[in-house]
Design an enzyme around this catalytic site. Sequence first.
Site, PDB file in Angstrom:
ATOM      1  N   LYS A   1       0.829  -1.119  -0.050  1.00 34.40           N
ATOM      2  CA  LYS A   1      -0.187  -0.177  -0.112  1.00 34.40           C
ATOM      3  C   LYS A   1       0.878   1.178  -0.005  1.00 34.40           C
ATOM      4  O   LYS A   1       1.331   1.558   1.049  1.00 34.40           O
ATOM      5  CB  LYS A   1      -1.131   0.098   1.433  1.00 34.40           C
ATOM      6  CG  LYS A   1      -2.282   0.544   0.825  1.00 34.40           C
ATOM      7  CD  LYS A   1      -2.048   2.156   0.692  1.00 34.40           C
ATOM      8  CE  LYS A   1      -2.186   2.915   1.923  1.00 34.40           C
ATOM      9  NZ  LYS A   1      -1.724   4.499   1.694  1.00 34.40           N
TER      10      LYS A   1
ATOM     11  N   GLY B   1       6.197   4.469   8.879  1.00 31.32           N
ATOM     12  CA  GLY B   1       5.480   5.592   8.960  1.00 31.32           C
ATOM     13  C   GLY B   1       5.296   6.380  10.264  1.00 31.32           C
ATOM     14  O   GLY B   1       6.400   5.950  11.015  1.00 31.32           O
ATOM     15  N   SER B   2       4.445   6.836  10.736  1.00 30.98           N
ATOM     16  CA  SER B   2       4.616   7.766  11.684  1.00 30.98           C
ATOM     17  C   SER B   2       4.108   6.913  13.127  1.00 30.98           C
ATOM     18  O   SER B   2       3.513   5.900  13.091  1.00 30.98           O
ATOM     19  CB  SER B   2       3.436   8.827  11.715  1.00 30.98           C
ATOM     20  OG  SER B   2       2.071   8.404  11.695  1.00 30.98           O
TER      21      SER B   2
ATOM     22  N   THR C   1       0.034   6.559  13.400  1.00 32.98           N
ATOM     23  CA  THR C   1      -0.388   5.567  12.488  1.00 32.98           C
ATOM     24  C   THR C   1       0.146   3.786  12.898  1.00 32.98           C
ATOM     25  O   THR C   1      -0.549   3.023  12.798  1.00 32.98           O
ATOM     26  CB  THR C   1      -0.031   5.709  11.089  1.00 32.98           C
ATOM     27  OG1 THR C   1      -0.248   6.955  10.864  1.00 32.98           O
ATOM     28  CG2 THR C   1      -0.689   4.751  10.057  1.00 32.98           C
ATOM     29  N   GLY C   2       1.179   3.913  13.389  1.00 28.22           N
ATOM     30  CA  GLY C   2       1.835   2.911  13.718  1.00 28.22           C
ATOM     31  C   GLY C   2       1.028   2.169  15.042  1.00 28.22           C
ATOM     32  O   GLY C   2       0.352   1.132  15.094  1.00 28.22           O
TER      33      GLY C   2
ATOM     34  N   GLU D   1       8.410   0.685  11.358  1.00 30.62           N
ATOM     35  CA  GLU D   1       9.831   1.231  11.565  1.00 30.62           C
ATOM     36  C   GLU D   1       8.890   2.864  11.550  1.00 30.62           C
ATOM     37  O   GLU D   1       8.417   3.201  10.604  1.00 30.62           O
ATOM     38  CB  GLU D   1      10.205   1.188  10.036  1.00 30.62           C
ATOM     39  CG  GLU D   1      11.070  -0.062   9.810  1.00 30.62           C
ATOM     40  CD  GLU D   1      12.544  -0.064  10.328  1.00 30.62           C
ATOM     41  OE1 GLU D   1      12.831   1.321  10.818  1.00 30.62           O
ATOM     42  OE2 GLU D   1      13.076  -0.985  10.739  1.00 30.62           O
TER      43      GLU D   1
ATOM     44  N   CYS E   1      13.313   9.760   8.722  1.00 28.02           N
ATOM     45  CA  CYS E   1      13.092   9.445   9.874  1.00 28.02           C
ATOM     46  C   CYS E   1      14.520   9.478  10.896  1.00 28.02           C
ATOM     47  O   CYS E   1      14.483   9.872  12.048  1.00 28.02           O
ATOM     48  CB  CYS E   1      12.614   7.971  10.140  1.00 28.02           C
ATOM     49  SG  CYS E   1      13.624   6.767   8.907  1.00 28.02           S
TER      50      CYS E   1
ATOM     51  N   GLU F   1       8.667  15.065  16.845  1.00 27.78           N
ATOM     52  CA  GLU F   1       9.203  14.778  15.327  1.00 27.78           C
ATOM     53  C   GLU F   1       8.769  15.926  14.663  1.00 27.78           C
ATOM     54  O   GLU F   1       7.400  16.003  14.618  1.00 27.78           O
ATOM     55  CB  GLU F   1       9.028  13.572  14.777  1.00 27.78           C
ATOM     56  CG  GLU F   1       9.569  13.353  13.145  1.00 27.78           C
ATOM     57  CD  GLU F   1       9.070  11.859  12.979  1.00 27.78           C
ATOM     58  OE1 GLU F   1       7.915  11.573  12.793  1.00 27.78           O
ATOM     59  OE2 GLU F   1      10.283  11.297  12.501  1.00 27.78           O
TER      60      GLU F   1
HETATM   61  P1  NAD Z   1       1.636   8.123   7.880  1.00 24.70           P
HETATM   62  O1  NAD Z   1       2.030   7.281   9.160  1.00 24.70           O
HETATM   63  O2  NAD Z   1       0.933   9.223   7.980  1.00 24.70           O
HETATM   64  O3  NAD Z   1       1.525   7.115   6.453  1.00 24.70           O
HETATM   65  C1  NAD Z   1       2.314   6.007   6.346  1.00 24.70           C
HETATM   66  C2  NAD Z   1       1.496   4.835   5.507  1.00 24.70           C
HETATM   67  O4  NAD Z   1       0.490   4.591   6.273  1.00 24.70           O
HETATM   68  C3  NAD Z   1       0.872   5.672   4.336  1.00 24.70           C
HETATM   69  O5  NAD Z   1       0.926   4.895   3.347  1.00 24.70           O
HETATM   70  C4  NAD Z   1      -0.560   5.782   4.956  1.00 24.70           C
HETATM   71  O6  NAD Z   1      -1.630   5.863   3.721  1.00 24.70           O
HETATM   72  C5  NAD Z   1      -0.912   4.499   5.684  1.00 24.70           C
HETATM   73  N1  NAD Z   1      -1.911   4.585   6.573  1.00 24.70           N
HETATM   74  C6  NAD Z   1      -2.384   5.681   7.351  1.00 24.70           C
HETATM   75  N2  NAD Z   1      -3.313   5.171   8.209  1.00 24.70           N
HETATM   76  C7  NAD Z   1      -3.630   3.919   7.909  1.00 24.70           C
HETATM   77  C8  NAD Z   1      -4.064   2.955   8.523  1.00 24.70           C
HETATM   78  N3  NAD Z   1      -5.404   3.425   9.658  1.00 24.70           N
HETATM   79  N4  NAD Z   1      -4.079   1.676   8.370  1.00 24.70           N
HETATM   80  C9  NAD Z   1      -3.019   1.293   7.389  1.00 24.70           C
HETATM   81  N5  NAD Z   1      -2.350   2.274   6.583  1.00 24.70           N
HETATM   82  C10 NAD Z   1      -2.608   3.665   7.137  1.00 24.70           C
HETATM   83  O7  NAD Z   1       3.380   8.559   7.572  1.00 24.70           O
HETATM   84  P2  NAD Z   1       4.044   9.357   6.658  1.00 24.70           P
HETATM   85  O8  NAD Z   1       3.409  10.648   6.829  1.00 24.70           O
HETATM   86  O9  NAD Z   1       3.537   8.929   5.317  1.00 24.70           O
HETATM   87  O10 NAD Z   1       5.538   9.143   6.689  1.00 24.70           O
HETATM   88  C11 NAD Z   1       6.217   9.968   7.780  1.00 24.70           C
HETATM   89  C12 NAD Z   1       6.626   9.241   9.088  1.00 24.70           C
HETATM   90  O11 NAD Z   1       7.163   7.925   8.704  1.00 24.70           O
HETATM   91  C13 NAD Z   1       7.628   9.876   9.852  1.00 24.70           C
HETATM   92  O12 NAD Z   1       6.861   9.669  11.176  1.00 24.70           O
HETATM   93  C14 NAD Z   1       8.596   9.239   9.586  1.00 24.70           C
HETATM   94  O13 NAD Z   1       9.652   9.257  10.716  1.00 24.70           O
HETATM   95  C15 NAD Z   1       8.177   7.834   9.350  1.00 24.70           C
HETATM   96  N6  NAD Z   1       9.271   6.956   8.700  1.00 24.70           N
HETATM   97  C16 NAD Z   1       9.968   6.022   9.398  1.00 24.70           C
HETATM   98  C17 NAD Z   1      11.158   5.129   8.944  1.00 24.70           C
HETATM   99  C18 NAD Z   1      11.783   4.244   9.468  1.00 24.70           C
HETATM  100  O14 NAD Z   1      12.557   3.522   8.925  1.00 24.70           O
HETATM  101  N7  NAD Z   1      11.925   4.345  10.727  1.00 24.70           N
HETATM  102  C19 NAD Z   1      11.205   5.650   7.544  1.00 24.70           C
HETATM  103  C20 NAD Z   1      10.665   6.602   6.989  1.00 24.70           C
HETATM  104  C21 NAD Z   1       9.486   7.239   7.353  1.00 24.70           C
END
Ligand code: NAD
Length: 482
Positions: free
Chosen positions: A175, A227-228, A231-232, A250, A285, A386
């Site tokens: 996704k 992701g964030s 959301t995690g 992650e 990140c 962050e």
């Molecule tokens: P986000 O959490 O907003 O979205 C990430 C993904 O999750 C997107 O594809 C989004 O559509 C999906 N998503 C959102 N809600 C969901 C749900 N309820 N169920 C399933 N999927 C859902 O993050 P973002 O704004 O795209 O990315 C930025 C964040 O990612 C920052 O916090 C950054 O630090 C983190 N990040 C971490 C790493 C790592 O390796 N640790 C790498 C890159 C980015």
Amino acid sequence: MLEVVDGRMLIGGDLVQSESGDWIDSVNPATEEKIGRFPRGNALDCNNAIAAAEAAQPAWGRLDIKERAGYLKRLAGRIREEGDALLKTEVTDTGNTISKMSFDIEAAAEQLEWYSGLASELKGETVPASARNLHLTVREPFGVVARIVPFNHPLMFAARGIGGPLAAGNTVVIKPPETSSLSAHLLGQLCREVLPPGTVNIVTGDGPSAGEPIIRHPNVKRIAFTGSVPTGMAIQRSAAEVGIKVISLELGGKNPFIVYPDADPGAVANAAVGGMNFGWSGQSCGSTSRLMVHDSIYDEVVDLVTERVAAIELGDPLDPATEMGPMNSLRQMDRVNAMIASGIADGAKLTTGGEKPEGRAFARGYWVKPTVFANVHPQMRIAREEIFGPVLSVMSWSDEEAVLDRANSTEYGLTAAIWTNDIKRALNAARRMRAGMVWVNGVGNHFKGTPYGGYKNSGVGRESCLEELLSYTEIKSIQILL
Ligand code: NAD
């Protein structure tokens, strides 16, 4: 050469629109021009993709390891061959600079090749548990693995992220992020060309429409999310409501960069700027966004960092000379501006940036100047949260114990950098950091094979390493009565 017209999802080997009939526009964040559109996938699309992945998995899982590795190598080769088209699409869609983004294409291809070579490490054991039996373990794939991808490196995280699951015999549903999904359309074409139908499926859309249904599907037991933190947490909650799942996360970081008095201020300033990943507008990140400098060299470091950050060239991300592009989206720009406003309101000293750049080139688009705050207090929001943008917070310290505690005092624990030539201090500080990746006299580099992932709310699980490959398997014990 591939061209992006209307994006399509990949389901069961077909490039398809959504059952919803809806679309999401993709916008160039440097100009706000529409550059394409992709399907707003829904629960029906997710179910179709998961059914296709389930149907494909038994045959894929039964392949000889060498055959699976061969597929991965061919996919890596095609990614390289289409590198120019992928790069142009990815840069235009994300706003990240072309000079930095070219590493993403190579990193994606390299990691697929690396996992293809590592596949023979999917070993079991014999265990001397009893005299009357032979005890064996074997590693087996979960079945269907979900991979949810963020916006900062959409292609790299999608492409390299399928290496481990596929090598281990799983099939995958990806996704991509809703602001930057066009490269997923190109990746879908390459997967369709190289892999058996259903091995990799791609459902585009936003989190609620296309993410949640994948997370909640009973036949997706293994989820890999990048992701964030919020959301995690939402994913863990949703998954827990429907069943028992294995989830690697992650997540974000607010990473410390601790500078001891013996460090060279010039080298520190260069590393501090490099560690902010301005080529991705700070949207990384691992960015070391909390620079903690010993009192004795604090003023000098602040001046040098300010000078270097003020000199960063903003402009068209497709121009190889550009050092920083726009923010990825309006949402991201608004978030960064709100954090800058909070830094100013809390009394931090803005030494450069903090506003939109001037000039016709920046009249449209999601632009924020690279920004440095000095005199940051640990309690300020810009020291704790962050920002995921081009904002560096600089603090001073005099007491080593206190700064090590302070470095660990946020909810995050992804990366940390320690700068000193004193090996004892460096090792002590590295051991004290509650973070998954610590650099000593370095910053930002990741090497394949070294685990990457977070402590505390920065996540669970490790990637880009053998542990990641093994994490896509379940262990079965077999006991044979002799
Ligand atoms: P986000 O959490 O907003 O979205 C990430 C993904 O999750 C997107 O594809 C989004 O559509 C999906 N998503 C959102 N809600 C969901 C749900 N309820 N169920 C399933 N999927 C859902 O993050 P973002 O704004 O795209 O990315 C930025 C964040 O990612 C920052 O916090 C950054 O630090 C983190 N990040 C971490 C790493 C790592 O390796 N640790 C790498 C890159 C980015």
